[in-house]
Design a protein around this motif. Structure first.
Motif, PDB file in Angstrom:
ATOM      1  N   CYS A  99     -10.804   5.150   1.372  1.00 12.86           N
ATOM      2  CA  CYS A  99     -11.789   5.785   0.483  1.00 12.86           C
ATOM      3  C   CYS A  99     -13.137   5.073   0.594  1.00 12.86           C
ATOM      4  N   PHE A 100     -13.112   3.746   0.521  1.00 11.74           N
ATOM      5  CA  PHE A 100     -14.359   2.972   0.577  1.00 11.74           C
ATOM      6  C   PHE A 100     -15.088   3.218   1.901  1.00 11.74           C
ATOM      7  N   ASN A 101     -14.325   3.219   3.006  1.00 10.25           N
ATOM      8  CA  ASN A 101     -14.964   3.420   4.312  1.00 10.25           C
ATOM      9  C   ASN A 101     -15.583   4.808   4.416  1.00 10.25           C
ATOM     10  N   SER A 102     -14.922   5.805   3.831  1.00 13.90           N
ATOM     11  CA  SER A 102     -15.471   7.166   3.849  1.00 13.90           C
ATOM     12  C   SER A 102     -16.780   7.227   3.036  1.00 13.90           C
ATOM     13  N   ILE A 103     -16.811   6.545   1.903  1.00 10.25           N
ATOM     14  CA  ILE A 103     -18.037   6.534   1.074  1.00 10.25           C
ATOM     15  C   ILE A 103     -19.171   5.817   1.822  1.00 10.25           C
ATOM     16  N   ILE A 104     -18.840   4.673   2.427  1.00 11.56           N
ATOM     17  CA  ILE A 104     -19.863   3.897   3.155  1.00 11.56           C
ATOM     18  C   ILE A 104     -20.425   4.738   4.307  1.00 11.56           C
ATOM     19  N   GLN A 144     -20.602  -2.910   3.459  1.00  9.57           N
ATOM     20  CA  GLN A 144     -19.227  -3.315   3.790  1.00  9.57           C
ATOM     21  C   GLN A 144     -18.408  -3.476   2.517  1.00  9.57           C
ATOM     22  N   VAL A 145     -17.093  -3.395   2.658  1.00 11.65           N
ATOM     23  CA  VAL A 145     -16.190  -3.645   1.527  1.00 11.65           C
ATOM     24  C   VAL A 145     -16.118  -5.153   1.316  1.00 11.65           C
TER      25      VAL A 145
END
Ligand code: IMP
Length: 193
Positions: A99-104, A144-145
């Motif tokens: 999810c985080f990578n898709s948002i970034i 980045q996360v």
């Protein structure tokens, strides 16, 4: 002693809120204390509407003044979504990381980094009489996360004027600036005037 019901089944939130209310002359109850396991459907389009649905439900069931909160993140590159659907949006991915990578990715593609967290607290004191207190924290989506503290979207949210994500801040540091603590402080100021 006056009673007040906090309409939540979230153990961490209940501990946090009970701690805050300890110094006040109020008996703070949670759903567990009253054996209430049913919760209304959160069908509102806004945080305010969902918080009111829950605080009205708690008051109508018990006759005890009741407050409830609803929170989430709003992201510019996603047309300020997921908002009230924040929990579901995260759960729909196979992992938080995905999810985080898709948002970034969407943030970088659209060159729109802004985001904010919002909390609305509704307190119902009498039949159909409620008050709303809002808290908001502005910031941006990180590149980045990062970080291991907190929960939810904390590892990709950098508060305005900071250079760390919320997940890199300690709980104490986060609580000094968070949307939730702003809304809770307003509620407490109101209850103690
Ligand atoms: P709730 O209404 O407070 O349960 O929040 C709904 C969802 O919004 C949570 O499941 C999280 O995904 C997200 N959220 C709310 N507050 C925060 C926060 O302080 N940090 C990170 N995510 C949050």
């Amino acid at each position: 002693m006056r009673q007040l019901l906090f309409f939540s089944n979230n153990k961490n939130k209940i501990i946090e809120i009970k701690k805050i209310f300890k110094e006040f002359n109020l008996e703070l109850l949670s759903l567990n204390d009253l054996n209430i396991s049913n919760e209304p459907e959160e069908t509102g389009r806004t945080f305010e509407e969902n918080a009111k649905i829950k605080s009205d439900y708690g008051f109508n069931k018990t006759g005890i003044p009741c407050f409830a909160d609803d929170s989430g993140i709003c992201i510019e590159s996603l047309n300020w979504k997921p908002g009230v659907l924040s929990k579901r949006f995260l759960n729909d991915f196979k992992s938080n990381e995905a999810c985080f990578n898709s948002i970034i990715k969407s943030t970088k593609k659209n060159r729109k980094q802004n985001a904010y967290f919002k909390t609305s607290i509704s307190i119902t004191v009498k039949d159909n009489q409620n008050l709303i207190f809002n808290g908001k924290i502005d910031g941006k989506i990180s590149g980045q996360v990062k970080g291991r503290f907190g929960f939810g979207y904390d590892p990709i949210f950098i508060p305005k004027n900071y250079n760390k994500t919320l997940a890199e801040l300690s709980t104490k540091e986060k609580n000094e600036i968070s949307h939730r603590s702003i809304a809770v402080t307003k509620l407490i100021n109101f209850l103690t005037i």
